[in-house]
Design an enzyme around this catalytic site. Structure first.
Site, PDB file in Angstrom:
ATOM      1  CE  LYS A  39     -38.549  -8.787 -22.646  1.00  0.00           C
ATOM      2  NZ  LYS A  39     -38.137  -7.643 -22.207  1.00  0.00           N
TER       3      LYS A  39
ATOM      4  NE  ARG B  71     -38.194  -3.184 -12.204  1.00  0.00           N
ATOM      5  CZ  ARG B  71     -38.055  -2.127 -13.111  1.00  0.00           C
ATOM      6  NH1 ARG B  71     -38.665  -1.004 -12.514  1.00  0.00           N
ATOM      7  NH2 ARG B  71     -37.496  -2.216 -14.327  1.00  0.00           N
TER       8      ARG B  71
HETATM    9  N1  BES Z   1     -35.378  -9.130 -18.901  1.00  0.00           N
HETATM   10  C1  BES Z   1     -35.627  -7.411 -18.974  1.00  0.00           C
HETATM   11  C2  BES Z   1     -34.343  -6.626 -19.275  1.00  0.00           C
HETATM   12  C3  BES Z   1     -33.407  -6.817 -20.497  1.00  0.00           C
HETATM   13  C4  BES Z   1     -33.579  -6.170 -21.777  1.00  0.00           C
HETATM   14  C5  BES Z   1     -32.504  -7.729 -20.377  1.00  0.00           C
HETATM   15  C6  BES Z   1     -32.771  -6.232 -22.516  1.00  0.00           C
HETATM   16  C7  BES Z   1     -31.728  -8.202 -21.586  1.00  0.00           C
HETATM   17  C8  BES Z   1     -31.801  -7.333 -22.592  1.00  0.00           C
HETATM   18  C9  BES Z   1     -36.571  -7.012 -18.083  1.00  0.00           C
HETATM   19  O1  BES Z   1     -37.397  -8.032 -17.761  1.00  0.00           O
HETATM   20  C10 BES Z   1     -37.392  -6.127 -18.975  1.00  0.00           C
HETATM   21  O2  BES Z   1     -38.134  -6.390 -19.643  1.00  0.00           O
HETATM   22  N2  BES Z   1     -37.248  -4.738 -18.459  1.00  0.00           N
HETATM   23  C11 BES Z   1     -38.119  -3.710 -18.912  1.00  0.00           C
HETATM   24  C12 BES Z   1     -38.356  -2.922 -17.926  1.00  0.00           C
HETATM   25  C13 BES Z   1     -39.528  -1.823 -18.281  1.00  0.00           C
HETATM   26  C14 BES Z   1     -40.622  -2.382 -18.607  1.00  0.00           C
HETATM   27  C15 BES Z   1     -39.615  -0.759 -16.852  1.00  0.00           C
HETATM   28  C16 BES Z   1     -37.139  -2.963 -19.942  1.00  0.00           C
HETATM   29  O3  BES Z   1     -35.840  -2.824 -19.781  1.00  0.00           O
HETATM   30  O4  BES Z   1     -37.547  -2.771 -21.079  1.00  0.00           O
HETATM   31 ZN    ZN Z   2     -38.981  -8.353 -18.485  1.00  0.00          ZN
END
Ligand code: BES
Ligand code: ZN
Ligand code: ZN
Length: 487
Positions: free
Chosen positions: A267, A341
Site C-alpha cells: 500500500k 477474503r
Molecule cells: N484492508 C483493506 C481494505 C480497507 C481499505 C479497509 C480502506 C479500510 C480502509 C483490504 O485488505 C484491501 O486492501 N483491499 C483492497 C482490495 C483490492 C486489492 C482488490 C482494496 O480495497 O483496495
Molecule cells: Zn489488504
C-alpha cells in the site's frame, strides 16, 4: 462509572447535573416555571445536540440542569436517545461534572429507552487515549443515574443489558485502537482467551501447525510474510438449555488482520498507519461474544476469527501464487492486498465444519465499499433474504445503519482465473461486490451474510456523541441478532 436506576420525581434527584431531553419548538413542561428565563431567551431551541447548562435551578435538588437538544419529537426514537445521552455525558465530562442523571419520562421511559440511555452513556464515555500520559486533567464520570417517575417491570434488566452491550462494544473499540506493535495475532488470541475465561466461554486457538494439518492454505499464505505467527481464534457459547431444537447455530466470522501493509502488493505510505484497524471485524465478534456470555441467547453461537499480519518479506506470498483453501478450491493470488477474503475463506469453511447453520461475517474488506457508501452505512451482502432481513431488523433496533448491496451472479465473471478455480480480485468495478462473491464461494450452501465495515469501523472526526477513532460497529447488531433469533 457506576450506573443506577432511580425512581424519583425530577425535583428530588440529587446530582451534579440532571439531563433533560428537550425537543425542538416544545419547551419541556416540567421545567417551564423554574427555567422560564432560559425558555424566554430563546437560547434553548431543542435542536439536536444543542446543550444548554443552567446552574442552581430553582426547586430542584440537582446542582445543574442540562437541556439536551433532541430534535423534533416525531423523529425521536431510542436511536436518537442513545446519541443524546452520549452527547450530554460527553458535554458534561468535558466540564468535569462527575455525577450525572438523565430524566426519562412520559413516552420515553420504557425498557428500550433505559437501555438506550445507558448504552449512550457508556459509549460516550469511551476515549481512545490509553497511551496518552496526560489525560488533560478531566475528571472521570463517577455516577450515571437514570431517573424515572415510576419503575416498571423490566427496567432493571434493561439497565443491565444496556451496560453489557456498551461495555462489550467498548472492548471492541479498545482492541481496534491497539497499535500493531502491541496487538499481534498472538496477543489478539490472548485477549480473546482472557475474555472467554472471565465470561465462562469456551476458547480454542489453532496455531500454524494445526492449520497446516487441516489444510488452510489460503489463510496460511497470507501469514507467510510476517514473523508473527497466525492464530485462528474460536469462541463458543452454548445455551444451558438449547430451546432451538438444534435448528440454528449462529457462526460469527470476523477478519482479524492486525496490520495490513498490503504485502508484496504494498500500500502507499500515506494513511497506512490506519491499517491497524483491519482487525475490526474480528474485534466486533470478540465484543459480541462477551455480551452474549452475559445475556445468554437461546441458540448456540460460535465466533471464528482468523488473525494474521499481512507483511511483505522474503517469505511472503507473491502475486501469481496459487494456494489451496481448506474447502479444496484453488485460488490465484493476483493481489496480496486482497488478503481479507483469503483468510475469511478458510474461516468460513471451518465455521461450517463446526456445525454453524447460519454465517455472518464482518470485515474491513474493501476500499470500494467506502466509495459506494461513505462513512455512514455498513455494506450488507447476502444471498439469503431471511438472514438479510433479520440483520437489517437487528441493525435498526441497534441504531446501526446498514444498506443491502447486490450479489448478482453476473459479477462472478470477474473472479475468473486462467490457472486456478478463482482469482482473489475482480478489478475495480464493483469491488465490494466481487469481494463478497468471493466469500460466498466458501459459505457454499449455508445461509450467509457479509458486512463490509471498512467505511464505518473507524470514525474520522469526533461526533457530539462519540470520540473519533474506533466505532465498534456491528456489536450491537450482532447481539440483537442472536438475542432475537427465536422471535
Ligand atoms: N484492508 C483493506 C481494505 C480497507 C481499505 C479497509 C480502506 C479500510 C480502509 C483490504 O485488505 C484491501 O486492501 N483491499 C483492497 C482490495 C483490492 C486489492 C482488490 C482494496 O480495497 O483496495
Ligand atoms: Zn489488504
Ligand atoms: Zn485488509
Amino acid at each position: 462509572m457506576q450506573i443506577h436506576l432511580d425512581e424519583k420525581p425530577a425535583e428530588s434527584v440529587e446530582c451534579d447535573a440532571l439531563v433533560a431531553i428537550t425537543f425542538e419548538g416544545k419547551p419541556n413542561d416540567r421545567f417551564k416555571d423554574s427555567l422560564s428565563e432560559v425558555h424566554a431567551s430563546g437560547e434553548a431551541t431543542g435542536k439536536m445536540y444543542e446543550m444548554t447548562l443552567v446552574h442552581r435551578p430553582v426547586g430542584f435538588k440537582a446542582k445543574r440542569i442540562l437541556l439536551a437538544g433532541s430534535g423534533p419529537v416525531e423523529k425521536f426514537t431510542s436511536a436518537e436517545l442513545r446519541r443524546v445521552s452520549a452527547a450530554a455525558l460527553r458535554h458534561l465530562k468535558s466540564k468535569s461534572v462527575g455525577n450525572i442523571a438523565i430524566l426519562l419520562d412520559g413516552a420515553f421511559s420504557g425498557a428500550e429507552h433505559v437501555e438506550a440511555a445507558v448504552e449512550g452513556a457508556v459509549l460516550g464515555d469511551f476515549e481512545p487515549d490509553r497511551y496518552k500520559t496526560d489525560k488533560k486533567g478531566k475528571k472521570p464520570v463517577e455516577q450515571f443515574t437514570v431517573a424515572v417517575a415510576k419503575k416498571s417491570a423490566g427496567l432493571d434488566a434493561a439497565l443491565v443489558r444496556g451496560r453489557a452491550i456498551a461495555e462489550a462494544q467498548n472492548l471492541t473499540r479498545e482492541l481496534v485502537n491497539e497499535p500493531a506493535n502491541r496487538l499481534t495475532p498472538t496477543s489478539l488470541a490472548e485477549a480473546a482467551r482472557q475474555m472467554a475465561v472471565a465470561q465462562g466461554l469456551e476458547c480454542d486457538v489453532l496455531d500454524r501447525d494445526r492449520m497446516q494439518q487441516l489444510g488452510m492454505g489460503s489463510l496460511l499464505g497470507v501469514a507467510m510474510g510476517s514473523a508473527e505467527p497466525p492464530a485462528l481464534i474460536v469462541l463458543r457459547y452454548k445455551p444451558a438449555k438449547d430451546t432451538s431444537n438444534g435448528k440454528a447455530h449462529l457462526g460469527l466470522v470476523g477478519k482479524g488482520v492486525t496490520f495490513d501493509t498490503g504485502g508484496i502488493s504494498i500500500k502507499p505510505a500515506d494513511g497506512m498507519e490506519k491499517m491497524k484497524y483491519d482487525m475490526a471485524g474480528g474485534a466486533a465478534m470478540i465484543g459480541t461474544m462477551r455480551a452474549l456470555a452475559q445475556l445468554k441467547p437461546s441458540i448456540p453461537v460460535t465466533a471464528v476469527i482468523p488473525a494474521v499480519e499481512n507483511m511483505p518479506g522474503s517469505r511472503a506470498q507473491r502475486p501469481g501464487d496459487i494456494v489451496t483453501a481448506l474447502s479444496g478450491k484453488t485460488i490465484e493470488v493476483i493481489n496480496t492486498d486482497a488478503e481479507g477474503r483469503l483468510i475469511l475463506a478458510d474461516a468460513l469453511t471451518y465455521a461450517r465444519r463446526l456445525g454453524c447453520t447460519h454465517l455472518v461475517d464482518a470485515a474491513t474488506l474493501t476500499g470500494a465499499v467506502v466509495v459506494a457508501l461513505g462513512y455512514v452505512n455498513v455494506g450488507l451482502f447476502s444471498s439469503d433474504d431471511p438472514l438479510a432481513e433479520r440483520l437489517l431488523k437487528a441493525a435498526r433496533a441497534a441504531g446501526e445503519k446498514m444498506w443491502r448491496m447486490p450479489v448478482d451472479e453476473e459479477y462472478k465473471e470477474l473472479l475468473k482465473s486462467e490457472f486456478a478455480d478463482l482469482a482473489n480480485v475482480g478489478g475495480r468495478p464493483g469491488g465490494a461486490i466481487t469481494a463478497a462473491l468471493f466469500l460466498r464461494e466458501f459459505a457454499e450452501q449455508t445461509p450467509w451474510a457479509h458486512l463490509d465495515i471498512a467505511g464505518t469501523a473507524w470514525l474520522e472526526d469526533t461526533k457530539p456523541y462519540m470520540s473519533k477513532g474506533p466505532s465498534g460497529v456491528g456489536v450491537r447488531t450482532f447481539v440483537n441478532l442472536a438475542m432475537g433469533w427465536a422471535d
